[in-house]
Each structure stands twice: as structure tokens, then as C-alpha cells.
Design a protein around this motif. Structure first.
Motif, mmCIF file in Angstrom:
data_model
loop_
_atom_site.group_PDB
_atom_site.id
_atom_site.type_symbol
_atom_site.label_atom_id
_atom_site.label_comp_id
_atom_site.label_asym_id
_atom_site.label_seq_id
_atom_site.Cartn_x
_atom_site.Cartn_y
_atom_site.Cartn_z
ATOM 1 N N LEU A 110 24.907 -64.727 42.691
ATOM 2 C CA LEU A 110 23.460 -64.633 42.553
ATOM 3 C C LEU A 110 22.836 -64.073 43.829
ATOM 4 C CD1 LEU A 110 22.580 -68.088 40.940
ATOM 5 C CD2 LEU A 110 22.526 -65.852 39.808
ATOM 6 N N PRO A 111 21.690 -63.413 43.702
ATOM 7 C CA PRO A 111 20.958 -63.000 44.913
ATOM 8 C C PRO A 111 20.479 -64.244 45.673
ATOM 9 C CG PRO A 111 20.100 -61.888 42.943
ATOM 10 C CD PRO A 111 21.076 -62.922 42.485
ATOM 11 N N PRO A 113 17.602 -65.377 46.871
ATOM 12 C CA PRO A 113 16.457 -66.168 46.404
ATOM 13 C C PRO A 113 16.803 -67.051 45.196
ATOM 14 C CG PRO A 113 15.800 -63.894 46.771
ATOM 15 C CD PRO A 113 17.295 -63.950 46.891
ATOM 16 N N GLN A 114 17.632 -66.549 44.301
ATOM 17 C CA GLN A 114 18.019 -67.338 43.129
ATOM 18 C C GLN A 114 18.967 -68.470 43.531
ATOM 19 O OE1 GLN A 114 19.440 -64.371 40.387
ATOM 20 N NE2 GLN A 114 17.384 -64.007 39.571
ATOM 21 N N ARG A 115 19.861 -68.224 44.487
ATOM 22 C CA ARG A 115 20.740 -69.292 44.977
ATOM 23 C C ARG A 115 19.918 -70.420 45.577
ATOM 24 N NH1 ARG A 115 24.261 -65.243 47.433
ATOM 25 N NH2 ARG A 115 23.405 -65.910 49.418
ATOM 26 N N LYS A 116 18.846 -70.062 46.286
ATOM 27 C CA LYS A 116 17.984 -71.074 46.893
ATOM 28 C C LYS A 116 17.370 -71.966 45.815
ATOM 29 C CE LYS A 116 14.035 -71.742 49.904
ATOM 30 N NZ LYS A 116 12.891 -71.161 50.541
ATOM 31 N N ILE A 117 16.906 -71.387 44.737
ATOM 32 C CA ILE A 117 16.307 -72.164 43.642
ATOM 33 C C ILE A 117 17.345 -73.084 43.014
ATOM 34 C CG2 ILE A 117 15.287 -72.001 41.324
ATOM 35 C CD1 ILE A 117 13.974 -69.337 42.329
#
Length: 141
Positions: A110-111, A113-117
């Protein structure tokens, strides 16, 4: 409590004894300088290694390790950290099945920002679960 230099000195002395050498500065100076192609070590310098007052640089550590037939990691860090890492790695290997590995692979791809979510969602679930476990253990008044 021993510091890193003292622990190194203890491992160096033990490695010398295991290899059949007396852990004395004169022995260490002679044997080290026979094998090291850089600037020779002084008797005072190797004495400081044996007393735990200093630790050699990486190139000298590698020469010691080759001579004593141990790994540089063993001399510098000992076996304890390796055992802890192996234990942790084994725990992961035993606990994670095929489906979890697929999920981790997908997560890694995942990119950022998506990993952070996804991480925030996982941490929220973990916090809710921990809170629920604490409430379940507390006796009702």
C-alpha cells in the motif's frame, strides 16, 4: 552493572582461553599484531581491551574474530541479543499463517498514506480489546 566495554573484555578473554591462549596483554599484542596489517597495537592499547576500558574499531574487531574463530558480532554484542532476536522471529513464524502473510504483503504494498490509516485502525482495535480485557478482569463492586 557492566557496560559494553566490560562485556566485550569478558567475551574477548573467554574467546582467547577457548582458543588456547592466555588472556594476557603480551599474548594479545603479539598474536593480534601478527595478523593485523594496519598500525600495530601497543601493549597498553590491548591491555585496555582486556580490562574493558576501550573497544577496538571494526577492522581490528574483525582481525580478532578471525584469529579466535568467532564472529565479530559475538565479540562486540555477545549471544544474548541474537537469541532474543531469534526467539522473536520464531514467535512470528509460529503465530502467522498463510492468510496473515498475505495480509502483511498487501499492507506493505500500500502507499504510505493508506498504510498509516490501516495502522491507526489496527491500533484502535488493539486498544479496544485491551480495555475490554481489563474490564473483564476487574471485579464488580
Amino acid at each position: 552493572m557492566e557496560n559494553a566495554n566490560e562485556k566485550f573484555a569478558k567475551r574477548l578473554r573467554a574467546s582467547m582461553e577457548k582458543a588456547g591462549y592466555e588472556p594476557k596483554p603480551a599474548v594479545l599484542e603479539r598474536e593480534f599484531n601478527l595478523r593485523y596489517w594496519g598500525k600495530p597495537m601497543t601493549l597498553h592499547g590491548v591491555r585496555r581491551w582486556l580490562l574493558g576500558e576501550s573497544m577496538p574499531n571494526q577492522d581490528k574487531l574483525e582481525t580478532l574474530a578471525e584469529w579466535l574463530i568467532v564472529t565479530p558480532q559475538h565479540l562486540r554484542f555477545g549471544e544474548e541479543i541474537g537469541k532474543r532476536i531469534d526467539k522473536r522471529r520464531a514467535r512470528w513464524e509460529e503465530a502467522i499463517g498463510y492468510r496473515e502473510r498475505e495480509a502483511f504483503e498487501a499492507f506493505i504494498n500500500l502507499p504510505a498514506p493508506q498504510r498509516k490509516i490501516v495502522k491507526e485502525v489496527i491500533f484502535a482495535f488493539a486498544q479496544i480489546t485491551a480495555t475490554a480485557a481489563v474490564k473483564a478482569v476487574k471485579p464488580k463492586a
